[in-house]
Design an enzyme around this catalytic site. Structure first.
Site, PDB file in Angstrom:
ATOM      1  N   ALA A  76      36.637  31.688  22.186  1.00  0.00           N
ATOM      2  CA  ALA A  76      35.335  32.096  22.713  1.00  0.00           C
ATOM      3  C   ALA A  76      35.047  33.543  22.318  1.00  0.00           C
ATOM      4  O   ALA A  76      34.178  33.814  21.496  1.00  0.00           O
ATOM      5  CB  ALA A  76      35.292  31.930  24.232  1.00  0.00           C
ATOM      6  N   SER A  77      35.839  34.468  22.892  1.00  0.00           N
ATOM      7  CA  SER A  77      35.553  35.891  22.712  1.00  0.00           C
ATOM      8  C   SER A  77      35.463  36.305  21.255  1.00  0.00           C
ATOM      9  O   SER A  77      34.638  37.150  20.898  1.00  0.00           O
ATOM     10  CB  SER A  77      36.644  36.741  23.388  1.00  0.00           C
ATOM     11  OG  SER A  77      36.726  36.423  24.751  1.00  0.00           O
TER      12      SER A  77
ATOM     13  N   GLY B 166      41.219  36.903  25.576  1.00  0.00           N
ATOM     14  CA  GLY B 166      40.311  38.000  25.276  1.00  0.00           C
ATOM     15  C   GLY B 166      40.919  39.175  24.537  1.00  0.00           C
ATOM     16  O   GLY B 166      40.224  40.152  24.263  1.00  0.00           O
TER      17      GLY B 166
ATOM     18  N   LYS C 253      39.616  21.154  31.422  1.00  0.00           N
ATOM     19  CA  LYS C 253      40.506  22.177  30.879  1.00  0.00           C
ATOM     20  C   LYS C 253      41.145  22.867  32.073  1.00  0.00           C
ATOM     21  O   LYS C 253      40.476  23.581  32.818  1.00  0.00           O
ATOM     22  CB  LYS C 253      39.754  23.200  30.021  1.00  0.00           C
ATOM     23  CG  LYS C 253      40.693  24.323  29.562  1.00  0.00           C
ATOM     24  CD  LYS C 253      40.004  25.456  28.823  1.00  0.00           C
ATOM     25  CE  LYS C 253      40.964  26.636  28.704  1.00  0.00           C
ATOM     26  NZ  LYS C 253      40.368  27.776  27.991  1.00  0.00           N
TER      27      LYS C 253
ATOM     28  N   ALA D 180      43.196  30.696  23.076  1.00  0.00           N
ATOM     29  CA  ALA D 180      43.239  32.097  23.534  1.00  0.00           C
ATOM     30  C   ALA D 180      43.972  33.022  22.576  1.00  0.00           C
ATOM     31  O   ALA D 180      45.005  32.672  22.004  1.00  0.00           O
ATOM     32  CB  ALA D 180      43.872  32.226  24.921  1.00  0.00           C
ATOM     33  N   GLY D 181      43.380  34.185  22.411  1.00  0.00           N
ATOM     34  CA  GLY D 181      44.011  35.256  21.652  1.00  0.00           C
ATOM     35  C   GLY D 181      43.521  35.429  20.228  1.00  0.00           C
ATOM     36  O   GLY D 181      43.808  36.426  19.584  1.00  0.00           O
TER      37      GLY D 181
END
Lengths: 279, 79
Positions: free
Chosen positions: A211-212, A163, A102, A189-190
């Site tokens: 993830a977050s 994040g 990645k 992301a986001g």
């Protein structure tokens, strides 16, 4: 648990995944909770970072992923130049015995936005060295196309900055990227909550990486379960042929046989034959 | 003895040390000449010497030289 009634695998670089949810592993202090969340998410592919080995760690992330048969996608997080990213990618290939990477090349630490100039440079060099590049990029359709031209195995546009949990800020661009791509498009992301993951899939993305949203949720395992269902639901919806959006209401109940106050009571309510009227 | 920098820390090692010795010491288990753990488990580690990755197949014949900066890395949590 099978959610979709028919097999609909994600195919990347010739490898099939039944889950279209790719998980990041950062953001949880407890490896045990991380393991529970990863299992609840149903993910078959997760990203890791590469850092100095610290002896005496006990159970390690690597052994956790090995034990659960989850494929590892090493990232180049923290790299600001193509040169740094190349070294990190080589370390990942050697440590984890995979050509997959990645590729993250970040412009600055405040925004963590991709530096697309360095990203394109790194993609070209890594592809030449035999890597399969999963390119984390901006939501710019022109850059996404260029990454594909350079040989990226998957294009991974951001929904919003890493994040932030702001969701998908430019759905039009994400849809455009997904509609034109010849390689898998992964919304990366986001994402903040399940509806946004489903939305990404409805826009035509092939998978979602997050993830977050899970690891920093108050209940990571519950959110991981939600994301699993959201991604599957969005995928099904994307292929189900949604109704066109309209400006005015369209009744779903028939008007024929409607009882009004003057209708004789001899016609019982709810007893009429279907008339083929408005649906 | 030779002084090297291992994962950011200055360290003295004997003259005949090779990379496989450093990795085995860090991992706490014996490693064969092919760079794989003798217990059959995967190591999940890589080595860079002065910012150049050394493949595991060459660890056992790569001597550690005084003044080198050596990094041993592994997978950690990350997006």
């Amino acid at each position: 648990m099978t959610i979709a009634s028919h097999p609909d695998p994600l195919l990347v670089d010739g490898v099939e995944f039944s889950s279209r949810l790719i998980m990041g592993t950062g953001g949880l202090s407890s490896l045990h909770t991380l393991e529970q969340a990863l299992l609840a998410s149903g993910t078959e592919l997760t990203t890791v970072a590469l850092r100095r080995y610290a002896p005496g760690q006990g159970d390690t992330l690597f052994s956790l992923l090995e034990r659960n048969g989850i494929r590892i996608l090493p990232n180049t997080a923290g790299c600001y130049t193509a040169r740094d990213a190349l070294l990190t990618a080589e370390l990942g290939r050697e440590a984890l015995e995979t050509d997959w990477v990645k590729l993250e090349v970040i412009a600055d630490e405040d925004t963590l936005l991709p530096d697309v100039v360095e990203l394109l440079d790194a993609t070209e060099q890594l592809v030449a060295r035999g890597f399969k590049v999963f390119a984390y990029t901006s939501d710019d359709p022109a850059v996404a196309r260029r990454l594909e031209d350079y040989g990226a195995a998957a294009v991974m546009p951001l929904g919003s900055p890493i994040g932030t949990g702001l969701g998908i800020l430019n759905p039009h661009n994400i849809e455009l990227i997904a509609s034109r791509a010849g390689v898998p498009v992964v919304l990366d992301a986001g994402i903040g909550t399940a509806s946004e993951a489903a939305f990404a899939m409805e826009l035509g993305c092939d998978a979602v990486l997050l993830a977050s949203a899970v690891t920093r949720a108050q209940n990571p395992v519950a959110m991981a379960t939600a994301m699993r269902h959201a991604v599957a639901a969005g995928r099904l919806a994307a292929g189900a042929g949604r109704i066109p959006a309209r400006r005015h209401a369209v009744a779903s109940s028939p008007m024929d046989g409607l009882i009004d106050a003057d209708t004789p009571a001899s016609v019982p309510r709810g007893d009429w034959a279907p008339t083929g009227g408005a649906r | 003895m030779s002084t090297i920098t291992l994962n950011g820390t200055s360290q003295a090692v004997s003259e005949d040390t090779t990379l496989v010795d450093l990795v085995a010491q860090a991992a706490g288990r014996p490693i064969g000449s092919d760079g794989h753990a003798l217990d059959g488990s995967r190591l999940g580690m890589a080595v860079a010497v002065d910012a150049v990755v050394v493949p595991r197949s060459r660890w056992h014949r790569t001597p550690v030289v005084a003044g080198q900066t050596i990094e041993i890395i592994t997978a950690v949590q990350g997006g």
